[in-house]
Write a protein that holds these residues in place. Sequence first.
Motif, PDB file in Angstrom:
ATOM      1  N   ARG A 209       0.832  -1.203   0.000  1.00 31.64           N
ATOM      2  CA  ARG A 209       0.000   0.000   0.000  1.00 31.64           C
ATOM      3  C   ARG A 209       0.869   1.255   0.000  1.00 31.64           C
ATOM      4  O   ARG A 209       1.847   1.354   0.734  1.00 31.64           O
ATOM      5  CB  ARG A 209      -0.929   0.004   1.221  1.00 31.64           C
ATOM      6  N   LYS A 210       0.481   2.210  -0.821  1.00 32.13           N
ATOM      7  CA  LYS A 210       1.226   3.454  -0.948  1.00 32.13           C
ATOM      8  C   LYS A 210       0.599   4.530  -0.057  1.00 32.13           C
ATOM      9  O   LYS A 210      -0.597   4.459   0.259  1.00 32.13           O
ATOM     10  CB  LYS A 210       1.250   3.905  -2.414  1.00 32.13           C
ATOM     11  N   PRO A 211       1.362   5.555   0.324  1.00 30.15           N
ATOM     12  CA  PRO A 211       0.856   6.579   1.254  1.00 30.15           C
ATOM     13  C   PRO A 211      -0.018   7.612   0.542  1.00 30.15           C
ATOM     14  O   PRO A 211       0.313   8.801   0.470  1.00 30.15           O
ATOM     15  CB  PRO A 211       2.140   7.201   1.798  1.00 30.15           C
ATOM     16  N   LEU A 212      -1.158   7.155   0.016  1.00 28.02           N
ATOM     17  CA  LEU A 212      -2.017   8.009  -0.788  1.00 28.02           C
ATOM     18  C   LEU A 212      -3.385   8.179  -0.152  1.00 28.02           C
ATOM     19  O   LEU A 212      -3.883   7.278   0.530  1.00 28.02           O
ATOM     20  CB  LEU A 212      -2.198   7.409  -2.190  1.00 28.02           C
ATOM     21  N   ARG A 213      -3.983   9.324  -0.408  1.00 33.85           N
ATOM     22  CA  ARG A 213      -5.384   9.583  -0.063  1.00 33.85           C
ATOM     23  C   ARG A 213      -6.089   9.946  -1.362  1.00 33.85           C
ATOM     24  O   ARG A 213      -5.686  10.892  -2.044  1.00 33.85           O
ATOM     25  CB  ARG A 213      -5.490  10.716   0.955  1.00 33.85           C
ATOM     26  N   ILE A 214      -7.149   9.205  -1.714  1.00 29.02           N
ATOM     27  CA  ILE A 214      -7.731   9.311  -3.047  1.00 29.02           C
ATOM     28  C   ILE A 214      -9.242   9.493  -2.948  1.00 29.02           C
ATOM     29  O   ILE A 214      -9.937   8.694  -2.307  1.00 29.02           O
ATOM     30  CB  ILE A 214      -7.404   8.061  -3.885  1.00 29.02           C
ATOM     31  N   PHE A 215      -9.740  10.528  -3.611  1.00 32.99           N
ATOM     32  CA  PHE A 215     -11.175  10.788  -3.714  1.00 32.99           C
ATOM     33  C   PHE A 215     -11.609  10.436  -5.134  1.00 32.99           C
ATOM     34  O   PHE A 215     -11.081  10.982  -6.104  1.00 32.99           O
ATOM     35  CB  PHE A 215     -11.472  12.261  -3.417  1.00 32.99           C
ATOM     36  N   LEU A 216     -12.565   9.515  -5.253  1.00 32.83           N
ATOM     37  CA  LEU A 216     -13.079   9.089  -6.551  1.00 32.83           C
ATOM     38  C   LEU A 216     -14.534   9.518  -6.700  1.00 32.83           C
ATOM     39  O   LEU A 216     -15.315   9.414  -5.755  1.00 32.83           O
ATOM     40  CB  LEU A 216     -13.012   7.565  -6.697  1.00 32.83           C
ATOM     41  N   GLN A 217     -14.882   9.968  -7.910  1.00 30.80           N
ATOM     42  CA  GLN A 217     -16.287  10.219  -8.247  1.00 30.80           C
ATOM     43  C   GLN A 217     -16.601   9.439  -9.507  1.00 30.80           C
ATOM     44  O   GLN A 217     -15.812   9.421 -10.466  1.00 30.80           O
ATOM     45  CB  GLN A 217     -16.538  11.712  -8.478  1.00 30.80           C
ATOM     46  N   ALA A 218     -17.729   8.750  -9.498  1.00 29.10           N
ATOM     47  CA  ALA A 218     -18.168   7.983 -10.662  1.00 29.10           C
ATOM     48  C   ALA A 218     -19.649   8.256 -10.896  1.00 29.10           C
ATOM     49  O   ALA A 218     -20.356   8.725 -10.001  1.00 29.10           O
ATOM     50  CB  ALA A 218     -17.921   6.489 -10.452  1.00 29.10           C
ATOM     51  N   GLY A 219     -20.125   7.957 -12.123  1.00 24.88           N
ATOM     52  CA  GLY A 219     -21.510   8.237 -12.484  1.00 24.88           C
ATOM     53  C   GLY A 219     -22.234   7.004 -12.982  1.00 24.88           C
ATOM     54  O   GLY A 219     -21.685   6.226 -13.766  1.00 24.88           O
ATOM     55  N   HIS A 220     -23.468   6.831 -12.532  1.00 29.39           N
ATOM     56  CA  HIS A 220     -24.271   5.674 -12.950  1.00 29.39           C
ATOM     57  C   HIS A 220     -24.445   5.596 -14.460  1.00 29.39           C
ATOM     58  O   HIS A 220     -24.621   4.503 -15.018  1.00 29.39           O
ATOM     59  CB  HIS A 220     -25.669   5.750 -12.310  1.00 29.39           C
ATOM     60  N   ARG A 221     -24.439   6.744 -15.114  1.00 31.05           N
ATOM     61  CA  ARG A 221     -24.665   6.773 -16.557  1.00 31.05           C
ATOM     62  C   ARG A 221     -23.428   7.266 -17.301  1.00 31.05           C
ATOM     63  O   ARG A 221     -23.534   7.941 -18.322  1.00 31.05           O
ATOM     64  CB  ARG A 221     -25.890   7.654 -16.892  1.00 31.05           C
TER      65      ARG A 221
END
Length: 281
Positions: A209-221
Amino acid sequence: MTVEVPFQPLPVDQDVRYAHGPDSARQPGVPAGRTVEFDWNDSVVYPGTSRRFWVHLPAQYDPSQPAALMVFQDGRLYLDPDGEVRGAIVLDNLISRGDIPVTVGVFVDPGVRDDAVGPKHRNVEYDAFDDRYATFLLTEIIPQVAERYSITTDPGGWGICGGSSGGNCAFTVAWLRPDAFRRAICCLSSFVQMPDGNPYPELIRSVPRKPLRIFLQAGHRDLRWNEPERNWLASNLHVAAALAETGYDFRLVLGDGGHSPNHGGVLLPDALRWLWRPLDS
């Protein structure tokens, strides 16, 4: 601490548009920072390209106090005060209230070549699985910023943000260079467009595991959301699942709507607050 979220009915129609909150508009009493435009026509990493980039200095910037750094891809679009993201306005509002540290925003456009249309070179830069774009930022763009303005050298104080191919790019930069970037916001990322396919679900599970903080956004369509191949929604969910299974500090926000910067732009204030919360929380 438990946060109570106000009730909001779930739309039946998944083709929606999200309304921007107050942090995405100029607020009374919040001083506006200043934005400086630069041209860059001498790239070694991407020879023959030209581009613009902008540096946004918040009103609270003090040269004697090194500021945090946030790099945004598709700079002009992410900077546009009338667009979906409104990056400088959001930074000004959050910094003024103390929600995030004093942060210098760097908004970088993709390169343009005389022999290619801009978006085509955008894909060359953003969708590649190599360290060229990270090297480009670290050896060409950020040194120009650091020569003029005081920014921290602590990788915990550096973040990167993008959407679509820019989101894929942000993930790759942080993944390959966690010694420089430790925080990333990746919206509707174009993992399916990587030349040899999306390597991340398997790769995330196979390395420490790398020392990262990640915010992801995805869309249903999102693009090809119900297709068996090159499914943008599924590819983002596969990355999120791998991050969850390997214990990363990450957050996934899944919304309605298609391949549009609207939802990610509306989320930017909350994404930045989450991204810059203390590392031990």
